[in-house]
Motif scaffolding. Structure first.
Motif, PDB file in Angstrom:
ATOM      1  N   ILE A  33       0.839  -1.204   0.000  1.00 34.63           N
ATOM      2  CA  ILE A  33       0.000   0.000   0.000  1.00 34.63           C
ATOM      3  C   ILE A  33       0.873   1.252   0.000  1.00 34.63           C
TER       4      ILE A  33
ATOM      5  N   SER B 294      -6.429  -4.541  -9.267  1.00 35.48           N
ATOM      6  CA  SER B 294      -7.373  -5.640  -9.126  1.00 35.48           C
ATOM      7  C   SER B 294      -6.606  -6.927  -8.849  1.00 35.48           C
TER       8      SER B 294
ATOM      9  N   SER C 223       3.409   0.092 -10.811  1.00 37.81           N
ATOM     10  CA  SER C 223       2.080   0.700 -10.887  1.00 37.81           C
ATOM     11  C   SER C 223       2.194   2.068 -11.546  1.00 37.81           C
TER      12      SER C 223
ATOM     13  N   ASP D  36       2.925   4.177  -1.152  1.00 36.78           N
ATOM     14  CA  ASP D  36       3.221   4.940  -2.365  1.00 36.78           C
ATOM     15  C   ASP D  36       4.332   5.957  -2.103  1.00 36.78           C
TER      16      ASP D  36
ATOM     17  N   LYS E 198      -1.415  -2.161  -3.908  1.00 37.25           N
ATOM     18  CA  LYS E 198      -2.515  -3.095  -3.662  1.00 37.25           C
ATOM     19  C   LYS E 198      -3.849  -2.594  -4.197  1.00 37.25           C
ATOM     20  N   GLU E 199      -3.835  -1.398  -4.767  1.00 39.07           N
ATOM     21  CA  GLU E 199      -5.060  -0.877  -5.381  1.00 39.07           C
ATOM     22  C   GLU E 199      -5.369  -1.576  -6.704  1.00 39.07           C
TER      23      GLU E 199
END
Length: 248
Positions: free
Chosen positions: A112, A136, A155, A114, A133-134
């Protein structure tokens, strides 16, 4: 449900034997994945999704960085999915140790966090991916396949921070009055490095240069050794600093 690491490690043995059976029958071995996260429910969710994929096998689970290093050395996974913020030993500390215990393992930070510092430290520690973890959970199997195939994943929201840092590195490099001469790469190695910097995997580079995938792997290994780097992602940072990759 018990969280005893010995139980988790023992449970992986039958599945490991099964992987050997499929190899004996001529089928491709599944990608062997180790999951490390201090949240049991999250681990279970990942395991359910990954175990439903015919080409992926979860060989073990750990709840902290200390377990991660021990299990990686014992099980020799192909891919490690690991959180950063964990008790006893952080994911970044574990990443460095895992690269020594299981050098061929590809490590993906699934977190999680960032924070830019975590991203940069993970890359320096040898991580091949940094995913928030955002994403899918259904995207995780494809991420496992991509990293196992030689790609580096970040990401999108973190990639922009990394590009900004790359640009800053390039600018600082310009401003230096004294520079240590860069190691000499062959013309072919330079071509491979530029393609790595564009995000191409080994198979794509092989097609682009009309050479075998094994030859690409050898070139990448030689590049990392000459530049004293630990991962393809660090090679991208080098390529930007040396102006082999243009930042737009």
């Amino acid at each position: 449900m018990s969280e005893n690491p010995e139980t988790r490690g023992a449970a992986a043995v039958p599945r490991q034997a099964a992987a050997g059976d499929s190899a004996a029958s001529g089928e491709a071995d599944p990608i062997r994945v180790l999951i490390v996260d201090d949240h049991a429910l999250f681990r279970r969710g990942l395991e359910m999704v990954l175990q439903s994929e015919p080409d992926i096998e979860v060989i073990g689970e750990g709840g902290d960085g200390h377990e991660a290093v021990q299990m990686a050395g014992d099980l020799l996974p192909d891919v490690v999915l690991m959180d950063i913020r964990m008790p006893r030993r952080s994911g970044i500390e574990a990443c460095t140790a895992i690269k020594e215990a299981a050098p061929s393992a590809k490590i993906v930070m699934l977190t999680i966090s960032d924070e830019e510092e975590d991203l940069f430290e993970a890359i320096k520690a040898g991580a091949s991916g940094y995913l928030l973890k955002e994403i899918s959970i259904d995207e995780v199997p494809q991420a496992v396949r991509a990293v196992h195939g030689g790609q580096s994943l970040i990401s999108p929201s973190m990639a922009s921070k990394l590009i900004t840092e790359f640009a800053s590195l390039a600018k600082r490099s310009e401003e230096r009055t004294q520079q240590v001469p860069a190691p000499r790469l062959t013309e072919r190695e330079m071509e491979v490095l530029r393609l790595v910097a564009r995000g191409l995997g080994n198979r794509e580079i092989a097609k682009e240069l009309f050479i075998s995938e094994n030859t690409v792997k050898n070139h990448v290994r030689n590049i990392l050794e000459k530049l004293q780097l630990h991962s393809r992602m660090e090679a991208v940072v080098y390529a930007v600093r040396e102006k082999l990759l243009e930042i737009t």
